[in-house]
Scaffold this motif. Structure first.
Motif, PDB file in Angstrom:
ATOM      1  N   LEU A  15       0.881  -1.177   0.000  1.00 45.83           N
ATOM      2  CA  LEU A  15       0.000   0.000   0.000  1.00 45.83           C
ATOM      3  C   LEU A  15       0.912   1.218   0.000  1.00 45.83           C
ATOM      4  N   LEU A  16       0.727   2.126  -0.951  1.00 48.27           N
ATOM      5  CA  LEU A  16       1.565   3.319  -1.072  1.00 48.27           C
ATOM      6  C   LEU A  16       0.737   4.556  -0.783  1.00 48.27           C
ATOM      7  N   ALA A  17       1.153   5.355   0.199  1.00 47.28           N
ATOM      8  CA  ALA A  17       0.410   6.559   0.581  1.00 47.28           C
ATOM      9  C   ALA A  17       1.306   7.785   0.555  1.00 47.28           C
ATOM     10  N   ASP A  18       0.931   8.756  -0.278  1.00 52.00           N
ATOM     11  CA  ASP A  18       1.636  10.037  -0.379  1.00 52.00           C
ATOM     12  C   ASP A  18       0.653  11.021  -0.987  1.00 52.00           C
ATOM     13  N   ASP A  19       0.600  12.242  -0.452  1.00 50.25           N
ATOM     14  CA  ASP A  19      -0.398  13.187  -0.942  1.00 50.25           C
ATOM     15  C   ASP A  19       0.012  13.881  -2.239  1.00 50.25           C
ATOM     16  N   HIS A  20       1.212  13.619  -2.738  1.00 49.16           N
ATOM     17  CA  HIS A  20       1.639  14.188  -4.016  1.00 49.16           C
ATOM     18  C   HIS A  20       1.550  13.113  -5.103  1.00 49.16           C
ATOM     19  N   HIS A  21       0.655  13.316  -6.053  1.00 52.62           N
ATOM     20  CA  HIS A  21       0.383  12.301  -7.070  1.00 52.62           C
ATOM     21  C   HIS A  21       1.631  11.962  -7.892  1.00 52.62           C
ATOM     22  N   ILE A  22       2.387  12.984  -8.289  1.00 48.93           N
ATOM     23  CA  ILE A  22       3.569  12.748  -9.116  1.00 48.93           C
ATOM     24  C   ILE A  22       4.610  11.946  -8.346  1.00 48.93           C
ATOM     25  N   VAL A  23       4.812  12.291  -7.086  1.00 52.68           N
ATOM     26  CA  VAL A  23       5.757  11.541  -6.251  1.00 52.68           C
ATOM     27  C   VAL A  23       5.293  10.093  -6.118  1.00 52.68           C
ATOM     28  N   ARG A  24       4.006   9.924  -5.871  1.00 48.25           N
ATOM     29  CA  ARG A  24       3.453   8.577  -5.711  1.00 48.25           C
ATOM     30  C   ARG A  24       3.649   7.735  -6.965  1.00 48.25           C
ATOM     31  N   ALA A  25       3.414   8.354  -8.131  1.00 49.39           N
ATOM     32  CA  ALA A  25       3.585   7.631  -9.393  1.00 49.39           C
ATOM     33  C   ALA A  25       5.037   7.209  -9.592  1.00 49.39           C
ATOM     34  N   GLY A  26       5.964   8.098  -9.241  1.00 46.74           N
ATOM     35  CA  GLY A  26       7.381   7.783  -9.390  1.00 46.74           C
ATOM     36  C   GLY A  26       7.825   6.675  -8.460  1.00 46.74           C
ATOM     37  N   VAL A  27       7.354   6.732  -7.197  1.00 53.31           N
ATOM     38  CA  VAL A  27       7.719   5.702  -6.226  1.00 53.31           C
ATOM     39  C   VAL A  27       7.133   4.356  -6.654  1.00 53.31           C
ATOM     40  N   LYS A  28       5.886   4.378  -7.137  1.00 58.87           N
ATOM     41  CA  LYS A  28       5.264   3.135  -7.607  1.00 58.87           C
ATOM     42  C   LYS A  28       6.086   2.506  -8.730  1.00 58.87           C
ATOM     43  N   GLN A  29       6.527   3.326  -9.658  1.00 55.69           N
ATOM     44  CA  GLN A  29       7.323   2.817 -10.781  1.00 55.69           C
ATOM     45  C   GLN A  29       8.630   2.199 -10.278  1.00 55.69           C
ATOM     46  N   LEU A  30       9.266   2.864  -9.317  1.00 50.56           N
ATOM     47  CA  LEU A  30      10.509   2.324  -8.753  1.00 50.56           C
ATOM     48  C   LEU A  30      10.269   0.983  -8.063  1.00 50.56           C
ATOM     49  N   LEU A  31       9.225   0.927  -7.248  1.00 49.55           N
ATOM     50  CA  LEU A  31       8.948  -0.298  -6.510  1.00 49.55           C
ATOM     51  C   LEU A  31       8.645  -1.460  -7.455  1.00 49.55           C
ATOM     52  N   GLU A  32       7.840  -1.187  -8.462  1.00 46.95           N
ATOM     53  CA  GLU A  32       7.421  -2.258  -9.361  1.00 46.95           C
ATOM     54  C   GLU A  32       8.477  -2.604 -10.411  1.00 46.95           C
ATOM     55  N   SER A  33       9.617  -1.890 -10.365  1.00 48.32           N
ATOM     56  CA  SER A  33      10.737  -2.301 -11.224  1.00 48.32           C
ATOM     57  C   SER A  33      11.359  -3.587 -10.691  1.00 48.32           C
ATOM     58  N   ALA A  34      11.037  -3.913  -9.419  1.00 44.39           N
ATOM     59  CA  ALA A  34      11.477  -5.175  -8.822  1.00 44.39           C
ATOM     60  C   ALA A  34      10.389  -6.215  -9.059  1.00 44.39           C
ATOM     61  N   SER A  35      10.774  -7.369  -9.542  1.00 40.72           N
ATOM     62  CA  SER A  35       9.793  -8.383  -9.936  1.00 40.72           C
ATOM     63  C   SER A  35       9.004  -8.959  -8.771  1.00 40.72           C
ATOM     64  N   ASP A  36       9.511  -8.792  -7.544  1.00 45.65           N
ATOM     65  CA  ASP A  36       8.816  -9.372  -6.385  1.00 45.65           C
ATOM     66  C   ASP A  36       7.970  -8.369  -5.621  1.00 45.65           C
ATOM     67  N   LEU A  37       7.842  -7.146  -6.147  1.00 45.47           N
ATOM     68  CA  LEU A  37       7.044  -6.120  -5.466  1.00 45.47           C
ATOM     69  C   LEU A  37       5.852  -5.722  -6.319  1.00 45.47           C
ATOM     70  N   GLN A  38       4.710  -5.472  -5.651  1.00 43.52           N
ATOM     71  CA  GLN A  38       3.511  -5.046  -6.361  1.00 43.52           C
ATOM     72  C   GLN A  38       2.739  -4.035  -5.515  1.00 43.52           C
ATOM     73  N   VAL A  39       2.474  -2.862  -6.079  1.00 47.90           N
ATOM     74  CA  VAL A  39       1.654  -1.856  -5.401  1.00 47.90           C
ATOM     75  C   VAL A  39       0.197  -2.197  -5.688  1.00 47.90           C
ATOM     76  N   ILE A  40      -0.536  -2.627  -4.663  1.00 50.55           N
ATOM     77  CA  ILE A  40      -1.919  -3.067  -4.849  1.00 50.55           C
ATOM     78  C   ILE A  40      -2.937  -1.965  -4.593  1.00 50.55           C
ATOM     79  N   ALA A  41      -2.499  -0.877  -3.937  1.00 47.79           N
ATOM     80  CA  ALA A  41      -3.417   0.225  -3.651  1.00 47.79           C
ATOM     81  C   ALA A  41      -2.621   1.490  -3.364  1.00 47.79           C
ATOM     82  N   GLU A  42      -3.232   2.637  -3.682  1.00 46.22           N
ATOM     83  CA  GLU A  42      -2.598   3.934  -3.449  1.00 46.22           C
ATOM     84  C   GLU A  42      -3.552   4.851  -2.704  1.00 46.22           C
TER      85      GLU A  42
END
Length: 229
Positions: A15-42
């Protein structure tokens, strides 16, 4: 909170929580660059984060500190009380001692700065998922330095009821003028109260004073950004 042995076959649910949409999108992309990580909700605020954590029960909640409606510190406390099996990793730009101590006292499993490298963030999520602590090296050095300096004075003297009222409104993002209106006192009187608060709490700003008060349980984190004047 180690997970079952089949964790290698399934992704770590985040679960990824940040009030800045652009920051959240960037962090999600970084996390999901790893094959064992998945952002299931924001989530864009603390209340939404709590609701989504309750609904999805992620393996790890990655939270910013300063969010509307409920801070990362408050969400962390809520998780520890209601869903202790969920790991909490704080991802923030703040490395001030009051923030660090507040989130660790609230029960966070890790604290990573937004200046960290992608691989450091990914490893921190994995560590928290495995029940380990994950602290940014800069944070670790600050904590060790604090330990070797010995116990820090919390106050020169206790805050008065009116000073706590002022600090509580400051935590909600009120300006000096707005605090004055709420408490029916002048701007200058508000400034005087803040000066006394800073001196007593050995703080250099509203943010520092508020976070120290939060970490000591004197007030709850406000629902808005802290307005510096």
């Amino acid at each position: 909170m180690p997970k079952s042995s089949n964790k290698s076959k399934s992704k770590i649910r985040i679960l990824l929580a940040d009030d800045h949409h652009i920051v959240r999108a960037g962090v999600k992309q970084l996390l999901e660059s790893a094959s064992d990580l998945q952002v299931i909700a924001e989530a864009g605020d603390g209340e939404e984060a709590q609701a989504l954590i309750q609904k999805h029960k992620p393996d790890v909640a990655v939270l910013d500190i300063q969010m509307p409606k409920a801070s990362g510190i408050e969400v962390t406390r809520w998780v520890r009380t209601n869903l202790p099996e969920v790991g909490v990793l704080i991802l923030t730009a703040y490395n001030d001692d009051p923030y660090v101590m507040a989130v660790l006292q609230a029960g966070a499993n890790g604290y990573v700065l937004k200046t960290s490298r992608a691989d450091e963030l990914i490893q921190a999520v994995r560590d928290v998922h495995e029940g380990k602590s994950a602290l940014d090296p800069n944070i670790t050095r600050k904590l060790m330095s604090s330990i070797f300096k010995g116990p820090e004075k919390k106050f020169i003297e206790p805050l008065t009821d009116r000073e706590i009222d002022v600090l509580r409104l400051a935590a909600k993002g009120y300006t000096n003028k707005a605090i004055g209106v709420q408490l029916t006192i002048s701007d200058r009187t508000v400034q005087g109260h803040l000066a006394h608060i800073f001196a007593k709490m050995q703080a250099n700003s509203r943010t520092e004073a508020v976070m120290r008060a939060v970490s000591l349980g004197l007030i709850s984190q406000g629902t808005d950004s802290i307005a510096e004047e």
